[in-house]
Enzyme design. Structure first.
Site, mmCIF file in Angstrom:
data_model
loop_
_atom_site.group_PDB
_atom_site.id
_atom_site.type_symbol
_atom_site.label_atom_id
_atom_site.label_comp_id
_atom_site.label_asym_id
_atom_site.label_seq_id
_atom_site.Cartn_x
_atom_site.Cartn_y
_atom_site.Cartn_z
ATOM 1 N N ARG A 58 0.819 -1.207 0.000
ATOM 2 C CA ARG A 58 0.000 0.000 0.000
ATOM 3 C C ARG A 58 0.858 1.265 0.000
ATOM 4 O O ARG A 58 0.515 2.273 -0.643
ATOM 5 C CB ARG A 58 -0.906 -0.017 1.239
ATOM 6 C CG ARG A 58 -1.881 1.129 1.253
ATOM 7 C CD ARG A 58 -2.898 0.976 2.373
ATOM 8 N NE ARG A 58 -3.917 1.995 2.297
ATOM 9 C CZ ARG A 58 -4.307 2.727 3.344
ATOM 10 N NH1 ARG A 58 -3.773 2.535 4.532
ATOM 11 N NH2 ARG A 58 -5.245 3.640 3.191
ATOM 12 N N HIS A 62 0.431 4.436 -2.552
ATOM 13 C CA HIS A 62 0.205 5.816 -2.108
ATOM 14 C C HIS A 62 1.344 6.733 -2.538
ATOM 15 O O HIS A 62 1.133 7.919 -2.767
ATOM 16 C CB HIS A 62 -0.016 5.865 -0.596
ATOM 17 C CG HIS A 62 -1.399 5.459 -0.192
ATOM 18 N ND1 HIS A 62 -2.130 6.108 0.769
ATOM 19 C CD2 HIS A 62 -2.206 4.464 -0.649
ATOM 20 C CE1 HIS A 62 -3.325 5.523 0.902
ATOM 21 N NE2 HIS A 62 -3.385 4.514 0.057
HETATM 22 C C1 HEM Z 1 -10.080 2.603 -5.522
HETATM 23 C C2 HEM Z 1 -8.884 2.313 -5.071
HETATM 24 C C3 HEM Z 1 -8.540 2.063 -3.630
HETATM 25 C C4 HEM Z 1 -9.162 2.471 -2.475
HETATM 26 C C5 HEM Z 1 -10.418 3.328 -2.330
HETATM 27 C C6 HEM Z 1 -8.411 1.927 -1.380
HETATM 28 C C7 HEM Z 1 -8.706 2.131 -0.040
HETATM 29 C C8 HEM Z 1 -8.111 1.467 1.008
HETATM 30 C C9 HEM Z 1 -8.518 1.577 2.398
HETATM 31 C C10 HEM Z 1 -9.614 2.487 2.930
HETATM 32 C C11 HEM Z 1 -7.739 0.729 3.115
HETATM 33 C C12 HEM Z 1 -7.789 0.483 4.619
HETATM 34 C C13 HEM Z 1 -6.987 1.507 5.358
HETATM 35 C C14 HEM Z 1 -7.127 1.416 6.849
HETATM 36 O O1 HEM Z 1 -8.145 0.932 7.363
HETATM 37 O O2 HEM Z 1 -6.193 1.854 7.543
HETATM 38 C C15 HEM Z 1 -6.842 0.078 2.189
HETATM 39 C C16 HEM Z 1 -5.892 -0.862 2.534
HETATM 40 C C17 HEM Z 1 -5.016 -1.435 1.641
HETATM 41 N N1 HEM Z 1 -4.849 -1.089 0.308
HETATM 42 FE FE1 HEM Z 1 -6.128 0.004 -0.777
HETATM 43 N N2 HEM Z 1 -7.357 1.198 -1.872
HETATM 44 C C18 HEM Z 1 -7.395 1.259 -3.237
HETATM 45 C C19 HEM Z 1 -6.484 0.696 -4.105
HETATM 46 C C20 HEM Z 1 -5.366 0.004 -3.731
HETATM 47 C C21 HEM Z 1 -4.286 -0.368 -4.610
HETATM 48 C C22 HEM Z 1 -4.202 -0.008 -6.083
HETATM 49 C C23 HEM Z 1 -3.382 -1.044 -3.852
HETATM 50 C C24 HEM Z 1 -2.048 -1.629 -4.256
HETATM 51 C C25 HEM Z 1 -1.704 -1.968 -5.474
HETATM 52 C C26 HEM Z 1 -3.909 -1.115 -2.519
HETATM 53 C C27 HEM Z 1 -3.336 -1.796 -1.473
HETATM 54 C C28 HEM Z 1 -3.851 -1.867 -0.199
HETATM 55 C C29 HEM Z 1 -3.370 -2.793 0.814
HETATM 56 C C30 HEM Z 1 -2.332 -3.856 0.617
HETATM 57 C C31 HEM Z 1 -4.095 -2.493 1.983
HETATM 58 C C32 HEM Z 1 -3.914 -3.129 3.373
HETATM 59 C C33 HEM Z 1 -2.937 -2.277 4.140
HETATM 60 C C34 HEM Z 1 -2.568 -2.787 5.515
HETATM 61 O O3 HEM Z 1 -2.929 -3.911 5.886
HETATM 62 O O4 HEM Z 1 -1.890 -2.033 6.220
HETATM 63 N N3 HEM Z 1 -5.095 -0.442 -2.474
HETATM 64 N N4 HEM Z 1 -7.085 0.549 0.916
#
Ligand code: HEM
Ligand code: NAG
Ligand code: NAG
Length: 321
Positions: A58, A62
């Site tokens: 992530r 970002h």
């Molecule tokens: C429409 C696109 C996306 C949205 C709205 C989104 C939103 C989010 C949100 C809200 C979280 C949880 C954050 C939290 O509760 O602290 C999250 C976690 C995560 N996102 Fe996304 N995300 C998107 C696309 C992506 C992409 C493109 C990737 C990587 C290629 C990604 C990888 C991750 C990963 C691996 C997590 C887990 C992080 C952790 O466990 O610390 N996301 N995302």
């Protein structure tokens, strides 16, 4: 059979891997151990806590969506990107900083923080039993990091139209969007980001009607109405640390956790891609995602990169030189 496929996938990706001015093996003579150092660092943190892989993946996403993949997300300071609302939950900074300090002792001033992020993301997916790929390198670190620019990042509340627009603005199409959001097959969110879906989603105060009824009950138990908002919730209810296709099955079945994830099923184009990845010929379709994810990552990892004499090679990833 599976082994042969993986080799085929890796060879195809190596051929496709010259993206813009980046190239695979950029450090092969200037710092031959660069990739091995990143790998062993990620591995040692992963052994202690396998969920760190999700944090690192992530972090790279970002980074790339704001000022391009230039390490700007790593900078500390009151007005830096890191302080923007969507970035408050980011984790894994200590892994990048650890790899950087080892790289600075082996080859000072050579390997960018932006490249460490891209390599660590690849290694994280690989360690989570996902695909691997050759990462084109040669990124330089940026000198600008502004929290005000973080509005480029997608929000879990975004409609599918907005999600598509935000990805298109970075040169990523609808297929890339679905493929990359497949990253949510690992990692977690927190009750505070999904509670509104469970209790007060509609104007009449009901839950989001697109949530699978049995999953709704599970989520409500996990996240009570007035409970702890910081409680973690797996983004993939079936296999939080495994990089597989169950995320897509969840979206198909109404078991998507974030609202934005479930919205991928509302739209004809994105639904079609979800359907293909989720399909029931298990092994084969798993490989289709395993083939497309690296391609989409290489595309994402090339967003607005700085190369040549642009930017700098930071000494410490959290500070501009
Ligand atoms: C429409 C696109 C996306 C949205 C709205 C989104 C939103 C989010 C949100 C809200 C979280 C949880 C954050 C939290 O509760 O602290 C999250 C976690 C995560 N996102 Fe996304 N995300 C998107 C696309 C992506 C992409 C493109 C990737 C990587 C290629 C990604 C990888 C991750 C990963 C691996 C997590 C887990 C992080 C952790 O466990 O610390 N996301 N995302
Ligand atoms: C439900 O949401 C509405 C606004 O969307 C808000 O006015 C109301 O106070 C909320 N109700 C509860 C019980 O949280
Ligand atoms: C609800 O989820 C289960 C799996 O957890 C699935 O078997 C079922 O088909 C889903 N229901 C709907 C309506 O999609």
């Amino acid at each position: 059979m599976e082994g042969a496929w993986i080799i085929f996938v890796m060879i195809s990706i190596m051929i496709l891997s010259v993206q813009g001015q980046l190239k695979t093996g950029f450090y092969s003579s200037s710092c031959p151990k660069a990739e091995a150092i990143v790998r062993s660092t990620v591995e040692s943190y992963f052994k202690r806590d396998p969920t760190i892989a999700a944090g690192l993946l992530r972090l790279h996403f970002h980074d790339c969506f704001v000022q391009g993949c230039d390490g700007s997300v790593l900078i500390t300071g009151p007005s830096a990107e890191r302080n923007a609302l969507p970035n408050l939950g980011l984790r894994g900074f200590e892994v990048i900083e650890d790899a950087k300090s080892q790289l600075e002792s082996s080859c000072p001033g050579v390997v960018s923080c932006a490249d460490i992020l891209a390599l660590a993301a690849r290694d994280s997916v690989d360690l989570s039993n996902g695909p691997s790929w050759s990462v084109p390198t040669g990124r330089r670190d940026g000198r600008v990091s502004l929290s005000s620019q973080a509005s480029n990042l997608p929000s879990p509340l975004d409609s599918i139209t907005t999600q598509k627009q935000k990805f298109a603005a970075k040169g990523l199409d609808d297929h890339d969007l679905v493929t990359l959001v497949g990253a949510h097959t690992i990692g977690q969110t927190h009750c505070q980001f999904i509670r509104y879906r469970l209790y007060n989603f509609t104007t009449t105060g009901n839950s989001d009607p697109t949530i699978n009824q049995s999953f709704l009950l599970q989520l409500q138990t996990l996240c009570p109405k007035d409970g702890d908002g910081t409680k973690p919730v797996a983004l993939d209810k079936d296999s939080q640390t495994d990089f597989d296709v169950s995320f897509f099955k969840n979206v198909r079945d109404g078991n998507g956790v974030l609202e934005s994830d479930q919205r991928l099923w509302d739209d004809a184009d994105t639904r079609d891609v979800v359907q293909k990845y989720a399909g029931n010929i298990r092994g084969l379709l798993g490989l289709r995602f395993n083939f497309n994810f690296p391609k989409a990552m290489i595309k994402m990892s090339s967003i607005e990169v700085k190369t040549g004499t642009d930017g700098e090679i930071r000494k410490v990833c959290s500070k501009i030189n």
